[in-house]
Design a protein around this motif. Structure first.
Motif, PDB file in Angstrom:
ATOM      1  N   TRP A 109       0.841  -1.197   0.000  1.00  0.00           N
ATOM      2  CA  TRP A 109       0.000   0.000   0.000  1.00  0.00           C
ATOM      3  C   TRP A 109       0.876   1.246   0.000  1.00  0.00           C
ATOM      4  CZ3 TRP A 109      -4.070   1.382   4.373  1.00  0.00           C
ATOM      5  CH2 TRP A 109      -5.019   2.280   3.844  1.00  0.00           C
ATOM      6  N   ASN A 110       0.598   2.155  -0.918  1.00  0.00           N
ATOM      7  CA  ASN A 110       1.167   3.500  -0.846  1.00  0.00           C
ATOM      8  C   ASN A 110       0.274   4.287   0.109  1.00  0.00           C
ATOM      9  OD1 ASN A 110       1.629   6.303  -1.263  1.00  0.00           O
ATOM     10  ND2 ASN A 110       2.508   5.902  -3.272  1.00  0.00           N
ATOM     11  N   VAL A 111       0.782   4.558   1.310  1.00  0.00           N
ATOM     12  CA  VAL A 111      -0.053   5.132   2.367  1.00  0.00           C
ATOM     13  C   VAL A 111      -0.067   6.659   2.361  1.00  0.00           C
ATOM     14  CG1 VAL A 111       0.117   3.135   3.897  1.00  0.00           C
ATOM     15  CG2 VAL A 111       1.871   4.933   4.010  1.00  0.00           C
ATOM     16  N   ALA A 112       0.639   7.281   1.391  1.00  0.00           N
ATOM     17  CA  ALA A 112       0.599   8.746   1.244  1.00  0.00           C
ATOM     18  C   ALA A 112       0.866   9.459   2.565  1.00  0.00           C
ATOM     19  CB  ALA A 112      -0.741   9.190   0.653  1.00  0.00           C
ATOM     20  N   ARG A 113       1.906   8.999   3.248  1.00  0.00           N
ATOM     21  CA  ARG A 113       2.326   9.591   4.525  1.00  0.00           C
ATOM     22  C   ARG A 113       1.252   9.497   5.600  1.00  0.00           C
ATOM     23  NH1 ARG A 113       6.081  14.894   3.259  1.00  0.00           N
ATOM     24  NH2 ARG A 113       7.409  13.919   1.701  1.00  0.00           N
ATOM     25  N   ASN A 120      -2.406  14.981  16.340  1.00  0.00           N
ATOM     26  CA  ASN A 120      -3.532  15.838  16.698  1.00  0.00           C
ATOM     27  C   ASN A 120      -4.819  15.043  16.497  1.00  0.00           C
ATOM     28  OD1 ASN A 120      -4.243  16.013  13.873  1.00  0.00           O
ATOM     29  ND2 ASN A 120      -2.588  17.520  13.658  1.00  0.00           N
ATOM     30  N   ASN A 121      -5.938  15.736  16.473  1.00  0.00           N
ATOM     31  CA  ASN A 121      -7.218  15.039  16.340  1.00  0.00           C
ATOM     32  C   ASN A 121      -8.036  15.620  15.188  1.00  0.00           C
ATOM     33  OD1 ASN A 121      -9.021  13.020  17.145  1.00  0.00           O
ATOM     34  ND2 ASN A 121     -10.258  14.476  18.306  1.00  0.00           N
ATOM     35  N   ASN A 122      -7.356  16.054  14.147  1.00  0.00           N
ATOM     36  CA  ASN A 122      -8.062  16.656  13.018  1.00  0.00           C
ATOM     37  C   ASN A 122      -8.585  15.565  12.063  1.00  0.00           C
ATOM     38  OD1 ASN A 122      -5.841  15.761  11.631  1.00  0.00           O
ATOM     39  ND2 ASN A 122      -5.029  17.795  11.161  1.00  0.00           N
ATOM     40  N   GLN A 126      -7.959  11.377  11.859  1.00  0.00           N
ATOM     41  CA  GLN A 126      -9.050  10.395  11.877  1.00  0.00           C
ATOM     42  C   GLN A 126      -8.911   9.428  10.700  1.00  0.00           C
ATOM     43  OE1 GLN A 126     -11.322  10.078  14.373  1.00  0.00           O
ATOM     44  NE2 GLN A 126     -10.101  11.675  15.352  1.00  0.00           N
ATOM     45  N   THR A 127      -8.494   9.955   9.551  1.00  0.00           N
ATOM     46  CA  THR A 127      -8.244   9.086   8.395  1.00  0.00           C
ATOM     47  C   THR A 127      -7.087   8.145   8.686  1.00  0.00           C
ATOM     48  OG1 THR A 127      -9.059  10.767   6.863  1.00  0.00           O
ATOM     49  CG2 THR A 127      -7.657   9.039   5.941  1.00  0.00           C
ATOM     50  N   ARG A 128      -6.049   8.657   9.341  1.00  0.00           N
ATOM     51  CA  ARG A 128      -4.904   7.806   9.717  1.00  0.00           C
ATOM     52  C   ARG A 128      -5.357   6.638  10.580  1.00  0.00           C
ATOM     53  NH1 ARG A 128      -1.816   7.417  14.231  1.00  0.00           N
ATOM     54  NH2 ARG A 128       0.346   6.671  13.960  1.00  0.00           N
ATOM     55  N   LEU A 129      -6.238   6.884  11.534  1.00  0.00           N
ATOM     56  CA  LEU A 129      -6.754   5.806  12.391  1.00  0.00           C
ATOM     57  C   LEU A 129      -7.523   4.773  11.567  1.00  0.00           C
ATOM     58  CD1 LEU A 129      -7.979   7.782  15.550  1.00  0.00           C
ATOM     59  CD2 LEU A 129      -5.975   6.299  15.366  1.00  0.00           C
ATOM     60  N   LYS A 130      -8.296   5.247  10.603  1.00  0.00           N
ATOM     61  CA  LYS A 130      -9.035   4.324   9.732  1.00  0.00           C
ATOM     62  C   LYS A 130      -8.073   3.470   8.910  1.00  0.00           C
ATOM     63  CE  LYS A 130     -13.072   7.365   9.241  1.00  0.00           C
ATOM     64  NZ  LYS A 130     -13.845   8.227   8.295  1.00  0.00           N
ATOM     65  N   MET A 131      -6.960   4.066   8.484  1.00  0.00           N
ATOM     66  CA  MET A 131      -5.965   3.318   7.718  1.00  0.00           C
ATOM     67  C   MET A 131      -5.326   2.228   8.575  1.00  0.00           C
ATOM     68  SD  MET A 131      -4.253   6.506   5.606  1.00  0.00           S
ATOM     69  CE  MET A 131      -3.234   5.541   4.500  1.00  0.00           C
ATOM     70  N   PHE A 132      -5.044   2.561   9.830  1.00  0.00           N
ATOM     71  CA  PHE A 132      -4.487   1.561  10.750  1.00  0.00           C
ATOM     72  C   PHE A 132      -5.491   0.431  10.979  1.00  0.00           C
ATOM     73  CE2 PHE A 132      -0.964   4.206  11.335  1.00  0.00           C
ATOM     74  CZ  PHE A 132      -0.044   3.608  12.193  1.00  0.00           C
ATOM     75  N   ARG A 355      -6.886  -9.662  -3.270  1.00  0.00           N
ATOM     76  CA  ARG A 355      -7.929  -8.687  -2.955  1.00  0.00           C
ATOM     77  C   ARG A 355      -7.421  -7.270  -3.182  1.00  0.00           C
ATOM     78  NH1 ARG A 355     -10.480  -7.265   3.019  1.00  0.00           N
ATOM     79  NH2 ARG A 355     -12.317  -6.131   2.294  1.00  0.00           N
ATOM     80  N   ARG A 356      -8.271  -6.456  -3.773  1.00  0.00           N
ATOM     81  CA  ARG A 356      -8.014  -5.022  -3.925  1.00  0.00           C
ATOM     82  C   ARG A 356      -9.011  -4.300  -3.026  1.00  0.00           C
ATOM     83  NH1 ARG A 356     -10.066  -1.123  -7.869  1.00  0.00           N
ATOM     84  NH2 ARG A 356     -11.488  -2.802  -8.424  1.00  0.00           N
ATOM     85  N   VAL A 357      -8.514  -3.591  -2.011  1.00  0.00           N
ATOM     86  CA  VAL A 357      -9.389  -2.953  -1.024  1.00  0.00           C
ATOM     87  C   VAL A 357      -9.635  -1.508  -1.459  1.00  0.00           C
ATOM     88  CG1 VAL A 357      -9.748  -2.435   1.419  1.00  0.00           C
ATOM     89  CG2 VAL A 357      -8.361  -4.414   0.746  1.00  0.00           C
ATOM     90  N   VAL A 358     -10.837  -1.238  -1.940  1.00  0.00           N
ATOM     91  CA  VAL A 358     -11.164   0.081  -2.483  1.00  0.00           C
ATOM     92  C   VAL A 358     -11.691   0.975  -1.363  1.00  0.00           C
ATOM     93  CG1 VAL A 358     -12.491   1.359  -4.206  1.00  0.00           C
ATOM     94  CG2 VAL A 358     -11.674  -0.953  -4.716  1.00  0.00           C
ATOM     95  N   LYS A 359     -10.767   1.684  -0.736  1.00  0.00           N
ATOM     96  CA  LYS A 359     -11.092   2.668   0.297  1.00  0.00           C
ATOM     97  C   LYS A 359     -10.323   3.942  -0.020  1.00  0.00           C
ATOM     98  CE  LYS A 359     -13.583   0.115   3.220  1.00  0.00           C
ATOM     99  NZ  LYS A 359     -14.965   0.443   3.629  1.00  0.00           N
ATOM    100  N   ASN A 360     -11.012   5.071  -0.055  1.00  0.00           N
ATOM    101  CA  ASN A 360     -10.372   6.336  -0.434  1.00  0.00           C
ATOM    102  C   ASN A 360      -9.754   7.036   0.771  1.00  0.00           C
ATOM    103  OD1 ASN A 360     -10.960   6.274  -3.256  1.00  0.00           O
ATOM    104  ND2 ASN A 360     -13.085   6.736  -2.770  1.00  0.00           N
ATOM    105  N   TYR A 361      -8.851   6.332   1.429  1.00  0.00           N
ATOM    106  CA  TYR A 361      -8.094   6.939   2.524  1.00  0.00           C
ATOM    107  C   TYR A 361      -6.810   7.559   1.977  1.00  0.00           C
ATOM    108  CZ  TYR A 361     -11.212   4.038   5.411  1.00  0.00           C
ATOM    109  OH  TYR A 361     -12.306   3.446   5.992  1.00  0.00           O
ATOM    110  N   SER A 362      -5.996   6.740   1.329  1.00  0.00           N
ATOM    111  CA  SER A 362      -4.854   7.226   0.567  1.00  0.00           C
ATOM    112  C   SER A 362      -5.331   7.496  -0.862  1.00  0.00           C
ATOM    113  CB  SER A 362      -3.749   6.165   0.581  1.00  0.00           C
ATOM    114  OG  SER A 362      -2.788   6.413  -0.411  1.00  0.00           O
ATOM    115  N   ASP A 363      -4.419   7.966  -1.717  1.00  0.00           N
ATOM    116  CA  ASP A 363      -4.780   8.109  -3.136  1.00  0.00           C
ATOM    117  C   ASP A 363      -4.500   6.815  -3.892  1.00  0.00           C
ATOM    118  OD1 ASP A 363      -2.060   8.349  -2.878  1.00  0.00           O
ATOM    119  OD2 ASP A 363      -1.850  10.105  -4.165  1.00  0.00           O
TER     120      ASP A 363
END
Length: 376
Positions: A109-113, A120-122, A126-132, A355-363
């Protein structure tokens, strides 16, 4: 008069068909020519899906209107069969099971940093937590992550290595990175391989300038008394910024300034194509020198119908082609046809499921595969 118009229309469409077929066949040649000498030709590889669509449309049209002309598109499709075969995966639909099949599960996965780097809690955090959480759900034994960032000993920034080791249970890792942060602390940005199996050896190679500060990392991983080598990297991208995407939108909409809007984009594409060839050739040579069976997991920043893909894949299996289906888009922007992330494996491995996991967290989208070890 009507017959003359029909004749003119037929000849005009035939001429268009000839042009489309010629360009399509040029696009099929892209994997076999040097990008540094034919960089403009390499761009045709990106447009391959659309050229293929036009060829098929002409084929259907002529089958209805004038069958003998359909031979033109039919021959083109036969000549381009190898390029078509790496673009589509034609497998029967099957559900990816949570229970692992084979000997191990690997993900890339290219996690886009991880979207947000500061603690912080911006919205980004929140997206980072979803990625984890998404990574945890996959329960992969090996993780290959690109555009991965980590900061040591600074609580204001996320220590992503520590979090993945402790929260996701990956005790072993190897990391290639460069520093691109504040001089008062070290912000590491690069490619990393995590493993739940022991890493008995590892190495990294920095690609030469003037390419971007990318690197190739590998890990020798021991599973059930067998050792295999996993490579991961992030090859040079086009480095398109928001203003470039705005220019592309203007070009699509046919606004004024098409030529001026195209100049910067084509310049970036040329730079990326030439430098990516250098990186590709280096990576291929290093992979060929491996004493163990090889896997490659990473972001090539190039489509299947390219010099990059054909060179790096060599005679390896593509997990998507083995067990996936459709086009397999992995990049969420620009075009629905962009498959630029891959899991490749030596033919001695067995691909059990993909499996390809289609979630728009990273690009980019997360890719997961269950693998069978080579027979001893």
């Amino acid at each position: 008069m009507a017959s003359k118009f029909r004749l003119f229309t037929r000849r005009f469409l035939l001429l268009c068909n000839i042009i489309v077929v010629a360009v399509f066949l040029l696009a099929c040649l892209v994997p076999y020519v040097s990008p540094s000498g034919w960089w403009f030709l390499s761009i045709l590889g990106i447009g391959f899906p659309f050229l293929l669509l036009f060829v098929i449309v002409f084929l259907v049209w002529w089958l209805v209107v004038k069958r003998k002309y359909a031979l033109l598109s039919g021959i083109a499709l036969l000549l381009g069969l190898k390029s078509i075969s790496v673009f589509f995966a034609l497998n029967f639909p099957g559900k990816f099971t949570t229970e692992k099949k084979g000997d191990f599960r690997i993900a890339t996965w290219n996690v886009a940093r991880f979207v947000e780097m500061k603690n912080n809690n911006n919205k980004g955090s929140q997206t980072r937590l979803k990625m984890f959480d998404l990574l945890k759900e996959q329960n992969a034994d090996i993780l290959c992550l690109q555009e991965f960032v980590h900061v040591d000993d600074n609580p204001e920034w996320y220590a992503n290595i520590n979090d993945i080791q402790t929260k996701l249970n990956y005790p072993y890792y190897t990391y290639t990175y460069y520093n691109d942060g504040n001089p008062n602390f070290v912000l590491k940005n690069g490619t990393i391989i995590f493993s739940r199996f022991p890493i008995v050896d590892s190495g990294m190679i920095n690609f030469p300038r003037p390419s971007l500060r990318e690197g190739l990392v590998y890990a020798d991983i021991k599973v059930k008394d067998q050792i295999f080598r996993v490579f991961s990297t992030h090859l040079q991208s086009f480095q398109l910024r928001q203003d470039d995407y705005d220019k592309i939108s203007k070009i699509k909409e046919g606004e004024d300034g098409i030529v001026s809007n195209s100049k910067t984009i084509f310049a970036k594409m040329k730079t990326a194509i030439v430098n990516r060839q250098i990186q590709t050739d280096i990576a291929r040579k290093i992979m060929d020198d491996s004493p163990y069976p090889v896997m490659f997991c990473g972001d090539m920043n190039d489509v299947p119908n390219s010099y990059t893909y054909f060179t790096l894949r060599g005679n390896m299996n593509d997990a998507f082609l083995e067990k996936g289906r459709g086009i397999g888009r992995t990049f969420a922007s620009l075009s629905p046809t962009l498959r630029i992330d891959y899991i490749l494996a030596d033919k001695s491995f067995g691909v059990k499921q993909f499996r390809r996991v289609v979630k728009n967290y990273s690009d980019h989208y997360l890719l997961v595969a269950d693998m069978q070890l080579p027979k001893k």
